[in-house]
Motif scaffolding. Structure first.
Motif, PDB file in Angstrom:
ATOM      1  N   SER A   1       0.846  -1.201   0.000  1.00  0.00           N
ATOM      2  CA  SER A   1       0.000   0.000   0.000  1.00  0.00           C
ATOM      3  C   SER A   1       0.876   1.243   0.000  1.00  0.00           C
ATOM      4  O   SER A   1       2.073   1.183   0.319  1.00  0.00           O
ATOM      5  N   GLY A   2       0.252   2.383  -0.324  1.00  0.00           N
ATOM      6  CA  GLY A   2       0.958   3.656  -0.251  1.00  0.00           C
ATOM      7  C   GLY A   2       1.365   3.958   1.191  1.00  0.00           C
ATOM      8  O   GLY A   2       2.436   4.524   1.433  1.00  0.00           O
TER       9      GLY A   2
ATOM     10  N   LYS B   1      -3.996  -1.722  -6.631  1.00  0.00           N
ATOM     11  CA  LYS B   1      -3.280  -0.482  -6.318  1.00  0.00           C
ATOM     12  C   LYS B   1      -4.059   0.694  -6.918  1.00  0.00           C
ATOM     13  O   LYS B   1      -4.475   0.635  -8.064  1.00  0.00           O
TER      14      LYS B   1
ATOM     15  N   GLU C   1      -1.584   5.613  -5.516  1.00  0.00           N
ATOM     16  CA  GLU C   1      -0.496   4.788  -4.976  1.00  0.00           C
ATOM     17  C   GLU C   1       0.549   4.475  -6.053  1.00  0.00           C
ATOM     18  O   GLU C   1       1.751   4.482  -5.791  1.00  0.00           O
TER      19      GLU C   1
END
Ligand code: PLP
Length: 411
Positions: A82-83, A106, A110
């Motif tokens: 994940s970001g 995603k 991100e």
């Protein structure tokens, strides 16, 4: 192998008595051993020393920034999903050129964040995602490095919730589809195809499923190479299991020997994404007995940690050994439960546990991976403190949340 041991009848983490941490930090608390983490990273890395490799620790197993900072200092890379995990890694001083980004969904934001940060490569999990990533790269006018996460259709023979490599799972791309994707990618202006990946599941305790996956990915790499696709990386994922109870998973040395043997002649750099095997046995959840309660059919030990703090027993029916902090050999059969209003809120059921009294301490073992990182505020319970021990001292690496923290973001 870990550094939680009894000295003079008191359970210690390295040289620090857990009683002292409970007195000074309170309970519940996650307690991690830095020496154990370091040892696990070193042993895993050394197991692969005969082949070019990059260890990318799976951040989701335990993502405390202080722990990530240690990993960055020890030179490991990171596998993110994940970001938010990328943000943690960068803040912890991790090098973007050792970061790989996995996951089936995603967001554009991100993808852009990871591309701008200059990560090593994206693991692509569908042709739709390929289009998205290519679109972002074109817009940014940058090349993007990608690898395709193949789904070799192999049963990892682990809990169904953490099995990821069969065609019934949402993960990866089937081999025929991957073949086509590699062909199509050559036409994409901004895409630089650098690797092939797979990750078949977690808490895998036998070599069989890994061997099957290795044979499959090896055949696939040879096939791609024959078609002229030049690959730099073979990412074999994570998933090596740990002993929670009586399991006897392969050692990192045995696992690595098998991976190296199947891939050595391919002229390709290995990427590994271990999570649990690094962090799992390096941490415990320290909890205090609130009271004992006898129903006609059962005895309950009610403790101050609950399913919101450690959800693995409720989610996977998983086993955690329970060690009394004051050594005690007499046992009684109890259910160890927390205060949360769910019948799934248990840490152990029908377990012979040391006879403990209200106020005494219990260590829930092997809680360093997928413990705190899966915790929540359910029942408006503040998330617990995290403590990192090093030798004879310790540091609180995440404060216990307050009641104010619970409502901080609520308008
Ligand atoms: C969760 C995950 C890992 C780590 O798995 P472990 O069983 O903790 O080693 C590695 N790679 C991917 C893609 C994952 O989703």
């Amino acid at each position: 192998m870990h550094y939680f041991e009894y000295h003079a009848g008191q359970l210690h983490c390295e040289q620090v008595p857990l009683q002292r941490i409970a007195d000074e930090v309170g309970t519940p608390a996650y307690v991690y051993s830095e020496r154990t983490l370091h040892r696990h990273v070193r042993v895993f890395d050394e197991a692969f020393q005969s082949v070019p490799h990059l260890i990318c620790y799976a951040v989701k197993a335990n993502s405390n920034i202080n722990i990530l900072r240690r990993f960055a200092e020890w030179g490991t890379g990171f596998d993110i999903v994940s970001g938010g995990e990328l943000f943690r890694v960068l803040r912890a001083g991790g090098s973007p050129e050792k970061v790989i980004f996995s996951g089936v969904g995603k967001t554009l934001q991100e993808i852009r964040y990871a591309l701008d940060s200059g990560i090593l490569f994206f693991n692509i999990e569908s042709s739709a995602e390929m289009d998205l990533i290519h679109g972002v790269a074109r817009q940014a006018n940058k090349p993007v490095r990608v690898s395709i996460r193949t789904n070799p259709d192999i049963d990892a023979r682990t809990h169904p919730y953490i099995s990821t490599g069969t065609q019934k799972n949402k993960f990866g791309v089937s081999l025929p589809e991957a073949r086509e994707l590699y062909r199509n990618m050559r036409q994409l202006s901004n895409v630089d195809v650098v690797g092939v990946s797979c990750h078949i599941g977690s808490q895998i305790t036998e070599m069989g499923p890994f061997e099957e996956a290795l044979a499959s990915i090896r055949r696939f790499v040879l096939e791609l190479q024959a078609e002229g696709v030049a690959l730099k990386y073979l990412d074999f994922g994570g998933g090596l299991g740990i002993p929670y109870d009586a399991e006897e998973p392969p050692s990192p040395a045995i696992y690595a020997a098998s991976v190296a043997c199947a891939t050595r002649d391919l002229g390709i750099q290995l990427v590994l994404e271990p999570g649990r095997v690094i962090a799992g046995n390096a941490g415990i959840l320290l909890t205090r007995v609130l009271l004992k309660k006898n129903q006609s059919a059962k005895k309950f030990l009610v403790v101050d940690a609950a399913m919101n703090d450690l959800i693995r027993p409720a989610l996977y029916g998983s086993h955690h050994q329970l060690w009394p902090v004051r050594e005690e050999n007499n046992k009684e059969k109890v259910d160890v439960v927390g205060p949360v209003c769910e019948s799934a809120d248990f840490i152990a059921r029908d377990r012979d546990v040391a006879v403990l009294h209200a106020g005494e301490l219990l260590a829930v073992m092997s809680a360093g991976a997928y413990g705190f990182s899966l915790s929540s505020n359910y029942n408006s319970r503040p998330r617990v403190a995290e403590v990192l021990v090093n030798g004879d001292s310790y540091q609180v690496i995440r404060r216990r949340e307050s009641y104010e923290d619970l409502i901080r973001l609520e308008e």
